[in-house]
Write a protein that holds these residues in place. Structure first.
Motif, PDB file in Angstrom:
ATOM      1  N   TYR A 163     163.486  38.728  73.379  1.00 26.06           N
ATOM      2  CA  TYR A 163     163.779  38.609  71.949  1.00 26.06           C
ATOM      3  C   TYR A 163     164.344  39.923  71.407  1.00 26.06           C
ATOM      4  CZ  TYR A 163     159.928  35.327  72.900  1.00 26.06           C
ATOM      5  OH  TYR A 163     159.099  34.392  73.466  1.00 26.06           O
ATOM      6  N   HIS A 164     163.939  41.046  72.005  1.00 24.48           N
ATOM      7  CA  HIS A 164     164.292  42.370  71.494  1.00 24.48           C
ATOM      8  C   HIS A 164     165.533  42.957  72.169  1.00 24.48           C
ATOM      9  CE1 HIS A 164     160.350  42.074  69.712  1.00 24.48           C
ATOM     10  NE2 HIS A 164     159.785  41.986  70.892  1.00 24.48           N
ATOM     11  N   ILE A 165     166.107  42.229  73.128  1.00 21.75           N
ATOM     12  CA  ILE A 165     167.257  42.738  73.863  1.00 21.75           C
ATOM     13  C   ILE A 165     168.548  42.202  73.243  1.00 21.75           C
ATOM     14  CG2 ILE A 165     168.352  42.911  76.125  1.00 21.75           C
ATOM     15  CD1 ILE A 165     165.550  44.221  75.855  1.00 21.75           C
ATOM     16  N   PRO A 166     169.477  43.083  72.861  1.00 23.00           N
ATOM     17  CA  PRO A 166     170.739  42.605  72.295  1.00 23.00           C
ATOM     18  C   PRO A 166     171.429  41.613  73.227  1.00 23.00           C
ATOM     19  CG  PRO A 166     170.540  44.982  72.049  1.00 23.00           C
ATOM     20  CD  PRO A 166     169.406  44.551  72.920  1.00 23.00           C
ATOM     21  N   VAL A 167     171.996  40.576  72.653  1.00 24.29           N
ATOM     22  CA  VAL A 167     172.636  39.532  73.446  1.00 24.29           C
ATOM     23  C   VAL A 167     173.732  40.112  74.335  1.00 24.29           C
ATOM     24  CG1 VAL A 167     173.970  37.387  73.324  1.00 24.29           C
ATOM     25  CG2 VAL A 167     172.085  37.776  71.727  1.00 24.29           C
ATOM     26  N   SER A 168     174.425  41.129  73.848  1.00 33.03           N
ATOM     27  CA  SER A 168     175.565  41.690  74.577  1.00 33.03           C
ATOM     28  C   SER A 168     175.169  42.308  75.915  1.00 33.03           C
ATOM     29  CB  SER A 168     176.278  42.741  73.717  1.00 33.03           C
ATOM     30  OG  SER A 168     175.382  43.789  73.373  1.00 33.03           O
ATOM     31  N   ILE A 169     173.914  42.732  76.062  1.00 34.58           N
ATOM     32  CA  ILE A 169     173.487  43.367  77.316  1.00 34.58           C
ATOM     33  C   ILE A 169     172.424  42.555  78.049  1.00 34.58           C
ATOM     34  CG2 ILE A 169     174.014  45.670  76.401  1.00 34.58           C
ATOM     35  CD1 ILE A 169     170.929  46.096  76.231  1.00 34.58           C
ATOM     36  N   ARG A 170     172.148  41.350  77.553  1.00 35.48           N
ATOM     37  CA  ARG A 170     171.037  40.576  78.121  1.00 35.48           C
ATOM     38  C   ARG A 170     171.225  40.292  79.609  1.00 35.48           C
ATOM     39  NH1 ARG A 170     170.918  35.187  75.568  1.00 35.48           N
ATOM     40  NH2 ARG A 170     170.112  36.230  73.725  1.00 35.48           N
ATOM     41  N   ASN A 171     172.411  39.817  80.014  1.00 31.44           N
ATOM     42  CA  ASN A 171     172.620  39.489  81.421  1.00 31.44           C
ATOM     43  C   ASN A 171     172.557  40.732  82.313  1.00 31.44           C
ATOM     44  OD1 ASN A 171     172.758  36.791  80.960  1.00 31.44           O
ATOM     45  ND2 ASN A 171     174.972  36.596  81.234  1.00 31.44           N
ATOM     46  N   ALA A 172     173.094  41.850  81.825  1.00 33.71           N
ATOM     47  CA  ALA A 172     173.007  43.088  82.602  1.00 33.71           C
ATOM     48  C   ALA A 172     171.552  43.531  82.739  1.00 33.71           C
ATOM     49  CB  ALA A 172     173.840  44.178  81.920  1.00 33.71           C
ATOM     50  N   PHE A 173     170.785  43.331  81.676  1.00 33.29           N
ATOM     51  CA  PHE A 173     169.359  43.654  81.674  1.00 33.29           C
ATOM     52  C   PHE A 173     168.638  42.831  82.738  1.00 33.29           C
ATOM     53  CE2 PHE A 173     165.019  42.974  80.190  1.00 33.29           C
ATOM     54  CZ  PHE A 173     164.634  44.203  79.681  1.00 33.29           C
ATOM     55  N   LEU A 174     168.930  41.533  82.802  1.00 33.68           N
ATOM     56  CA  LEU A 174     168.271  40.649  83.762  1.00 33.68           C
ATOM     57  C   LEU A 174     168.733  40.931  85.190  1.00 33.68           C
ATOM     58  CD1 LEU A 174     168.329  37.309  81.725  1.00 33.68           C
ATOM     59  CD2 LEU A 174     166.333  38.713  82.262  1.00 33.68           C
ATOM     60  N   ARG A 175     170.013  41.276  85.356  1.00 33.75           N
ATOM     61  CA  ARG A 175     170.501  41.618  86.700  1.00 33.75           C
ATOM     62  C   ARG A 175     169.782  42.854  87.225  1.00 33.75           C
ATOM     63  NH1 ARG A 175     175.633  40.116  84.519  1.00 33.75           N
ATOM     64  NH2 ARG A 175     176.479  38.259  85.562  1.00 33.75           N
ATOM     65  N   LYS A 176     169.594  43.833  86.360  1.00 34.37           N
ATOM     66  CA  LYS A 176     168.894  45.040  86.789  1.00 34.37           C
ATOM     67  C   LYS A 176     167.446  44.720  87.152  1.00 34.37           C
ATOM     68  CE  LYS A 176     167.790  49.802  85.577  1.00 34.37           C
ATOM     69  NZ  LYS A 176     168.020  50.932  84.672  1.00 34.37           N
ATOM     70  N   ALA A 177     166.799  43.870  86.351  1.00 36.96           N
ATOM     71  CA  ALA A 177     165.420  43.477  86.659  1.00 36.96           C
ATOM     72  C   ALA A 177     165.359  42.789  88.015  1.00 36.96           C
ATOM     73  CB  ALA A 177     164.891  42.561  85.564  1.00 36.96           C
ATOM     74  N   LYS A 178     166.315  41.932  88.277  1.00 38.10           N
ATOM     75  CA  LYS A 178     166.384  41.231  89.572  1.00 38.10           C
ATOM     76  C   LYS A 178     166.546  42.221  90.716  1.00 38.10           C
ATOM     77  CE  LYS A 178     169.475  38.035  92.037  1.00 38.10           C
ATOM     78  NZ  LYS A 178     170.147  39.068  92.860  1.00 38.10           N
ATOM     79  N   SER A 179     167.343  43.284  90.502  1.00 38.38           N
ATOM     80  CA  SER A 179     167.579  44.262  91.566  1.00 38.38           C
ATOM     81  C   SER A 179     166.344  45.093  91.879  1.00 38.38           C
ATOM     82  CB  SER A 179     168.735  45.184  91.172  1.00 38.38           C
ATOM     83  OG  SER A 179     168.342  46.073  90.132  1.00 38.38           O
TER      84      SER A 179
END
Length: 313
Positions: free
Chosen positions: A164-180
């Motif tokens: 909810y607190h993560i800007p939409v513009s970086i959400r996928n990059a945020f999740l990719r990093k978490a996955k890595s």
């Protein structure tokens, strides 16, 4: 015999009706006399970190006082039994890691890293963990996850009610990093509000469309063709610890937190004008009435979903 059963049923209905009327009258008196306390302070993006943390933790403590039925069983079933290292992104007051570490006290977790950019949350985290798992060692990292160097992967990576607190513009990059950050054989666990349930019923179509829930996580898994599994978890809040007035106000705070303060994305909540806030406040208050029971208590069901992705070796 049938006549006596019917008479008994009528008496029971009269008792339930009188109890309901009494509860309504008590609540009406509360509103007619007015609330002598200061207006409740909503979570707002203009708050300082300390104000935000204090208000957020106050909500969490309120849940604990309201016969909150959430248990960690579902979460624990998703954590591999051989997991030895744990990373939580946005750990807040550390309730999630507290649940996992408490269940793993026999085998222990050798490495626990908690990434929490809001330093005002750290004292609440330390207090909670020192109470439930005093022997568990952990490291709190005061950084945005985007700035955290995940040099060594973890067996478990948890993101609980953070997107909810993560800007939409970086959400996928945020999740990719978490996955890595997930080690081979490990899991990525993401908890979000479901897109169904009572909490979604309150939102208008406009706000439901922009609310953050599990759907973006599904889309992320689909885009990367990941094999993600989903598990729903229903939690019930029951406020029956005080007067009708106290029960009503406690349920209102809980509902407002989940529906308005947490459900919209951060930018949308910040941009809401006063009439919109007032409309949602009134809608939540009206909805609370529908959750009242004849005895003056209130109950509300909230549906979460856990997403699990396994990093197959």
């Amino acid at each position: 015999c049938e006549w006596k059963m019917e008479e008994t049923g009528m008496k029971q209905r009269r008792v339930r009706t009188l109890a309901g009327v009494s509860a309504v009258l008590a609540l009406c008196v509360f509103f007619l006399l007015g609330n002598g306390d200061k207006p409740d302070k909503h979570i707002d993006t203009s708050m300082t970190n300390e104000e935000y943390a204090a208000t957020y933790v106050e909500r969490i403590e309120l849940f604990a006082k309201s016969n909150y039925t959430w248990t960690g069983d579902q979460l624990l079933s998703l954590v591999p039994p051989t997991a030895n290292s744990y990373l939580e992104i946005g750990s807040g007051p550390c309730n999630v890691i507290g649940t996992v570490a408490q269940a793993r006290q026999q085998t222990g977790l050798s490495r626990v890293v908690l990434v929490e950019p809001n330093t005002a949350m750290h004292p609440h985290c330390n207090k909670h963990l020192s109470t439930v798992v005093p022997n568990q060692k952990y490291e709190i990292v005061h950084l945005l996850f985007q700035d955290y160097a995940c040099s060594t992967p973890f067996d478990v990576v948890v993101i609980s009610h953070v997107l909810y607190h993560i800007p939409v513009s970086i959400r996928n990059a945020f999740l990719r990093k978490a996955k890595s950050c997930v080690a081979p054989g490990g899991v990525l666990l993401i908890q979000m509000a479901s897109d169904v349930g009572q909490h979604m019923d309150i939102l208008s179509e406009e706000h439901r469309a922009t609310a953050i829930h599990i759907q973006p996580v599904r889309e992320f898994c689909s885009q990367l063709e990941l094999k993600c599994s989903y598990t729903s978890q229903s939690s019930t809040y029951l406020t029956n610890t005080g007067s009708v007035r106290e029960n009503f106000e406690n349920m209102y705070k809980v509902m407002y937190f989940w529906v308005v303060e947490s459900a919209p994305n951060h930018a949308m909540y910040r941009s809401m004008d006063a009439p919109t806030h007032h409309h949602l406040e009134q809608k939540v208050r009206d909805y609370v009435w529908d959750t009242m029971h004849p005895d003056g208590s209130f109950s509300f069901e909230f549906v979460d979903e856990w997403m699990q992705w396994k990093h197959e070796p």
